[in-house]
Scaffold this active site. Structure first.
Site, PDB file in Angstrom:
ATOM      1  N   HIS A   1      43.361  53.889  35.520  1.00  0.00           N
ATOM      2  CA  HIS A   1      42.994  52.662  34.814  1.00  0.00           C
ATOM      3  C   HIS A   1      42.306  53.041  33.515  1.00  0.00           C
ATOM      4  O   HIS A   1      41.394  53.867  33.509  1.00  0.00           O
ATOM      5  CB  HIS A   1      42.048  51.796  35.657  1.00  0.00           C
ATOM      6  CG  HIS A   1      41.591  50.585  34.901  1.00  0.00           C
ATOM      7  ND1 HIS A   1      42.376  49.448  34.787  1.00  0.00           N
ATOM      8  CD2 HIS A   1      40.472  50.344  34.165  1.00  0.00           C
ATOM      9  CE1 HIS A   1      41.739  48.567  34.033  1.00  0.00           C
ATOM     10  NE2 HIS A   1      40.591  49.083  33.648  1.00  0.00           N
TER      11      HIS A   1
ATOM     12  N   ASP B   1      38.053  37.300  41.130  1.00  0.00           N
ATOM     13  CA  ASP B   1      37.882  37.925  39.809  1.00  0.00           C
ATOM     14  C   ASP B   1      38.572  37.116  38.722  1.00  0.00           C
ATOM     15  O   ASP B   1      38.058  37.005  37.604  1.00  0.00           O
ATOM     16  CB  ASP B   1      38.414  39.357  39.808  1.00  0.00           C
ATOM     17  CG  ASP B   1      38.273  39.970  38.420  1.00  0.00           C
ATOM     18  OD1 ASP B   1      37.126  40.125  37.977  1.00  0.00           O
ATOM     19  OD2 ASP B   1      39.300  40.236  37.767  1.00  0.00           O
TER      20      ASP B   1
ATOM     21  N   LYS C   1      40.061  44.962  41.640  1.00  0.00           N
ATOM     22  CA  LYS C   1      41.520  44.887  41.506  1.00  0.00           C
ATOM     23  C   LYS C   1      42.172  46.223  41.868  1.00  0.00           C
ATOM     24  O   LYS C   1      43.204  46.263  42.526  1.00  0.00           O
ATOM     25  CB  LYS C   1      41.885  44.479  40.077  1.00  0.00           C
ATOM     26  CG  LYS C   1      41.580  43.000  39.824  1.00  0.00           C
ATOM     27  CD  LYS C   1      41.783  42.604  38.375  1.00  0.00           C
ATOM     28  CE  LYS C   1      40.683  43.117  37.497  1.00  0.00           C
ATOM     29  NZ  LYS C   1      40.523  42.500  36.212  1.00  0.00           N
TER      30      LYS C   1
HETATM   31  N1  URA Z   1      38.724  44.433  32.356  1.00  0.00           N
HETATM   32  C1  URA Z   1      38.597  43.781  33.530  1.00  0.00           C
HETATM   33  O1  URA Z   1      39.526  43.714  34.325  1.00  0.00           O
HETATM   34  N2  URA Z   1      37.421  43.214  33.804  1.00  0.00           N
HETATM   35  C2  URA Z   1      36.367  43.269  32.980  1.00  0.00           C
HETATM   36  O2  URA Z   1      35.327  42.743  33.300  1.00  0.00           O
HETATM   37  C3  URA Z   1      36.509  43.929  31.758  1.00  0.00           C
HETATM   38  C4  URA Z   1      37.709  44.527  31.463  1.00  0.00           C
END
Ligand code: URA
Length: 429
Positions: free
Chosen positions: A86, A165, A191
């Site tokens: 990521h 989220d 995630k």
């Molecule tokens: N990317 C995300 O998925 N969440 C955040 O809070 C910031 C960047």
């Protein structure tokens, strides 16, 4: 149903710098997802968290509660270890494109659920969607099949993954609470953990073009995320890497695909190649794969084979010409000298204004828009030589794109380059 807590108690507890208990956190996330906690109450709690923080137990529990708000993917039927990456996002950061097939060629399975871009950094799905026919939306069964057949899948996260989220991120966006490290770390990691990967490598960007411009905060974010992954049983690595200058020589969807294919063909800009190989080594090592060097898989064409299979499996034609913008504007050097600066944020904003990015969710992006850089800091240019080419389908966009670039590039005779090293910190979990 009788609710075990009241939202105001929880807001007051965080306002008064108290720790939230595990049951309070579980209820908060669940009640917000169910609509029992109102947006204005959650906004107040988020601001209290931004101002007063959370300890590691609270962040871990908050992350788990977000994972539990939705489904958790399971790849245990695969015959290869899963490993993913990521990136917190940066200008010209197309690394996922060559990296996923490269790691697949080394024996890993890469289940990458990705997003679309918002603002000055591009989204991986927007880039891949510039390939004619390529499809981002897959069912879970299709994802598994692509992963099994090709070793890598890059697709859109479905609505069932960490729905808490999705709601919280949209609220943070409009309440100036995106910047809190506990909220960023839990958002990203919920995630990634729900995605079901068994190993994860984080590329936390820092510098002007990153959303964590301060290296100390980027390091704190990286450490927090590594700990969250370890708590969930994921093998973790993190690199804090430079985003003061754009990565590679392109920023924009189809332009970045073209550059990624160059890397897979054994060429491409040195910084993109170096970071791709470094991250691939971390991913295969974290997955426990031995005796493979990603540099060999770039040289011998096996990474390119995996790329082609991955694109075809999602309906794309890897041989189709990529879209090219209708209009170009070339910026030339006005004097000779060494390029000492190319500001990543300015290039990102300019590419966005050319049509490569969107300013609100759901907006269309132009596949061909963006910026091609002909030189980078450290290169010597003679007056009149090309510095950048701007691409767009709508020439009226050039003016605002050029405004974003005022002061972004410095060319000085005898100038000395002062920039961040590519890798600033490495963390092994
Ligand atoms: N990317 C995300 O998925 N969440 C955040 O809070 C910031 C960047």
């Amino acid at each position: 149903m009788i609710e075990p807590f009241a939202a105001v108690e929880i807001i007051a507890a965080k306002r008064d710098r108290n720790e939230l208990t595990d049951p309070q956190i579980d209820w908060t996330i669940d009640a917000y997802t169910r609509g029992v906690i109102a947006d204005e109450q959650m906004s107040a709690l988020l601001m209290a968290i931004l101002l007063n923080g959370m300890n590691s137990r609270e962040i871990s529990r908050w992350t788990n509660a977000m994972i539990n708000s939705g489904e958790r993917m399971n790849w245990s039927s695969l015959d290869r270890p899963t490993t993913d990456k990521h990136s917190t996002g940066g200008v010209g950061d197309k690394i996922t494109l060559p990296l996923a097939p490269l790691v697949a060629a080394c024996g890993g399975a890469v289940p990458q659920l990705s997003g679309r871009g918002l603002g000055h950094t591009g989204g991986t799905l927007d880039k891949l969607e510039s390939i004619p026919g390529w499809r981002a939306s897959l069912t879970n069964a299709e994802m598994l099949k692509v992963l099994q057949d090709t070793g890598a899948v890059i697709c859109a996260a479905g609505a069932g993954l960490a729905p808490a989220d999705k709601k919280l991120y949209a609220l943070r966006d409009v309440t100036a609470t995106v910047e809190a490290i506990p909220l960023i770390a839990s958002s990203i990691m919920s995630k990634k953990i729900a995605e079901g990967t068994s190993a994860l490598v984080l590329d936390v960007k820092t510098g002007s073009g990153a959303f964590m411009s301060d290296p100390k905060r980027a390091s704190e974010l990286a450490h927090t995320m590594v700990q969250l992954g370890l708590d969930a049983g994921v093998k973790m690595r993190a690199l804090v890497t430079a985003m003061d200058v754009p990565l590679g020589l392109t920023a924009g969807n189809a332009l970045e695909v073209r550059e990624s294919v160059e890397v897979l063909a054994g060429g491409g800009p040195a910084d993109v190649v170096e970071l791709t190989i470094l991250l691939a080594r971390e991913m295969i090592d974290a997955a426990g794969i031995k005796g493979k060097d990603p540099a060999d898989a770039l040289r011998d064409g096996s990474a390119m084979d995996h790329w082609r299979r991955m694109i075809i499996a999602q309906g794309g034609n890897p041989d189709a010409p990529l879209p090219v913008a209708k209009n170009q504007y070339v910026i030339n050097a006005t004097e000779s000298g060494t390029m000492t600066k190319m500001d990543a944020m300015a290039v990102g904003v300019s590419a966005w204004r050319l049509g490569a990015g969107r300013s609100k969710q759901g907006e269309k992006v132009q596949a061909g828009a963006g910026i091609e850089m002909h030189a980078k800091p450290g290169d010597y240019l003679r007056a009149g030589e090309k510095v950048m080419t701007l691409h767009t389908d709508e020439p009226e966009r050039f003016e605002r794109a050029l405004e974003a670039l005022v002061g972004a590039v410095e060319i000085i005779e005898g100038g000395v380059v002062n920039r961040l090293p590519l890798v600033i910190e490495r963390i092994e979990g």
